[in-house]
Design a protein around this motif. Structure first.
Motif, PDB file in Angstrom:
ATOM      1  N   PRO A 151       0.826  -1.211   0.000  1.00  0.00           N
ATOM      2  CA  PRO A 151       0.000   0.000   0.000  1.00  0.00           C
ATOM      3  C   PRO A 151       0.857   1.257   0.000  1.00  0.00           C
ATOM      4  N   ALA A 152       0.273   2.367  -0.472  1.00  0.00           N
ATOM      5  CA  ALA A 152       1.003   3.636  -0.502  1.00  0.00           C
ATOM      6  C   ALA A 152       0.033   4.803  -0.472  1.00  0.00           C
ATOM      7  N   PHE A 153       0.489   5.918   0.070  1.00  0.00           N
ATOM      8  CA  PHE A 153      -0.231   7.186  -0.013  1.00  0.00           C
ATOM      9  C   PHE A 153       0.161   7.957  -1.267  1.00  0.00           C
ATOM     10  N   ALA A 154       1.335   7.658  -1.797  1.00  0.00           N
ATOM     11  CA  ALA A 154       1.804   8.301  -3.029  1.00  0.00           C
ATOM     12  C   ALA A 154       2.947   7.470  -3.585  1.00  0.00           C
ATOM     13  N   ILE A 155       3.071   7.469  -4.917  1.00  0.00           N
ATOM     14  CA  ILE A 155       4.202   6.818  -5.600  1.00  0.00           C
ATOM     15  C   ILE A 155       4.594   7.718  -6.761  1.00  0.00           C
ATOM     16  N   ASP A 156       5.893   7.919  -6.945  1.00  0.00           N
ATOM     17  CA  ASP A 156       6.317   8.780  -8.048  1.00  0.00           C
ATOM     18  C   ASP A 156       6.916   7.962  -9.184  1.00  0.00           C
ATOM     19  N   LEU A 157       7.415   8.652 -10.181  1.00  0.00           N
ATOM     20  CA  LEU A 157       7.891   8.016 -11.407  1.00  0.00           C
ATOM     21  C   LEU A 157       9.181   7.218 -11.203  1.00  0.00           C
ATOM     22  N   ASP A 158       9.823   7.384 -10.057  1.00  0.00           N
ATOM     23  CA  ASP A 158      11.010   6.597  -9.719  1.00  0.00           C
ATOM     24  C   ASP A 158      10.646   5.340  -8.938  1.00  0.00           C
ATOM     25  N   GLY A 159       9.360   5.186  -8.605  1.00  0.00           N
ATOM     26  CA  GLY A 159       8.935   4.039  -7.806  1.00  0.00           C
ATOM     27  C   GLY A 159       9.044   4.274  -6.313  1.00  0.00           C
ATOM     28  N   THR A 160       9.414   5.482  -5.900  1.00  0.00           N
ATOM     29  CA  THR A 160       9.477   5.795  -4.471  1.00  0.00           C
ATOM     30  C   THR A 160       8.062   5.921  -3.921  1.00  0.00           C
ATOM     31  N   ARG A 161       7.773   5.216  -2.828  1.00  0.00           N
ATOM     32  CA  ARG A 161       6.422   5.220  -2.255  1.00  0.00           C
ATOM     33  C   ARG A 161       6.409   5.931  -0.908  1.00  0.00           C
ATOM     34  N   LEU A 162       5.257   6.518  -0.622  1.00  0.00           N
ATOM     35  CA  LEU A 162       5.024   7.140   0.669  1.00  0.00           C
ATOM     36  C   LEU A 162       4.122   6.223   1.472  1.00  0.00           C
ATOM     37  N   GLY A 163       4.633   5.707   2.576  1.00  0.00           N
ATOM     38  CA  GLY A 163       3.852   4.814   3.419  1.00  0.00           C
ATOM     39  C   GLY A 163       3.208   5.545   4.578  1.00  0.00           C
TER      40      GLY A 163
END
Length: 273
Positions: A205-217
């Motif tokens: 799960p994530a609150f946000a994911i960017d184009l580099d695949g970095t996710r905000l948990g």
């Protein structure tokens, strides 16, 4: 260094708050429909992995990340790639790759072709609160005869897993001591942290994911520790609302312990990283 860390934490907290506000605007009926849609997208994704002629096998770019980052499914803007055929169960648009084969997308998994077959293990999670409902996705995994692991949360930051055997085998969990939500859990045996090493594919799960695949948990660091226990060739799939996917590089602050995802499934599309 301390001030920089505090600045990152503040930025992340602001992103989470903004995501929660936006999520609360989704009505219950729409949320239920989105849960069904996630299951359909997951089915198409798994079909693409399991097709012997369409294994995920995209060349890597010179900097070590996967080359093109292309969204698939409704709302995809790249009209030139569109195939005449559509998935019969979900209506997901397919594309033709450079070799002319019909595939959902291609992923380079540590230099090897990647597939998922019956009997393999997948790890996922039981949604809660404002998250996209995941039971439809879990049932699709089971339907494809995968062994499905979901988290069993102990005290504090304890990590555990149990096998998912359907919604009827889940039990609702009481709130945490601080009033926080806890996801429903299976009644079955609790497995240790290293059970995750069996999983070939992991949904996160994530609150946000960017184009580099970095996710905000969620900020507790639970999944950061979880992902460190994955097998080296595990395929990591982030799940977030479509409005939470940020089509830019370096949009989510990345810290040294963060592990990027390989692809994203939203309520509308599949995106390769």
């Amino acid at each position: 260094m301390g001030n920089e860390s505090e600045s990152i934490d503040t930025l992340k907290q602001g992103m989470r708050r903004k995501a929660i506000v936006r999520r609360k605007q989704v009505g219950e009926s729409e949320r239920a429909q989105v849960g069904v849609r996630l299951g359909e997208l997951g089915a198409s994704f798994l079909s693409g992995l399991s097709d012997e002629t369409n294994r995920f096998n995209r060349p890597a770019s010179p900097n070590g990340s996967n080359a093109s980052k292309r969204p698939y499914g409704p709302g995809r803007s790249d009209e030139s790639d569109k195939s005449d055929s559509e998935d019969s169960t979900s209506g997901i648009e397919k594309v033709n790759d450079a070799n002319g084969s019909n595939a959902l997308c291609h992923i380079k998994a540590n230099g090897a072709a990647f597939d998922v077959k019956p009997g393999d293990t997948a790890a996922a999670y039981i949604s809660m609160g404002t998250e996209i409902p995941t039971l439809g996705l879990l049932d699709q995994l089971v339907k494809r005869r995968l062994r499905v692991l979901v988290p069993r949360l102990g005290t504090g930051r304890d990590i555990g897993w149990s096998e998912y055997a359907g919604e009827s085998a889940l039990r609702e969990m009481p709130h945490t001591a601080t009033g926080g939500l806890r996801p429903a859990e299976p009644d079955g045996r609790v497995l240790g942290p290293r059970a995750l090493a069996d999983a070939k594919i992991v949904f996160i799960p994530a609150f946000a994911i960017d184009l580099d695949g970095t996710r905000l948990g969620r900020g507790g660091g639970w999944y950061d520790r979880v992902l460190s226990l994955c097998r080296p060739d595990a395929l990591k799939i982030g799940i977030c609302w479509d409005f939470e996917f940020i089509d830019r590089h370096d949009a989510v602050p990345r810290e040294i312990h963060d592990i990027a995802v390989d692809a994203v499934i939203t309520d509308r599309r599949i995106i390769t990283i």
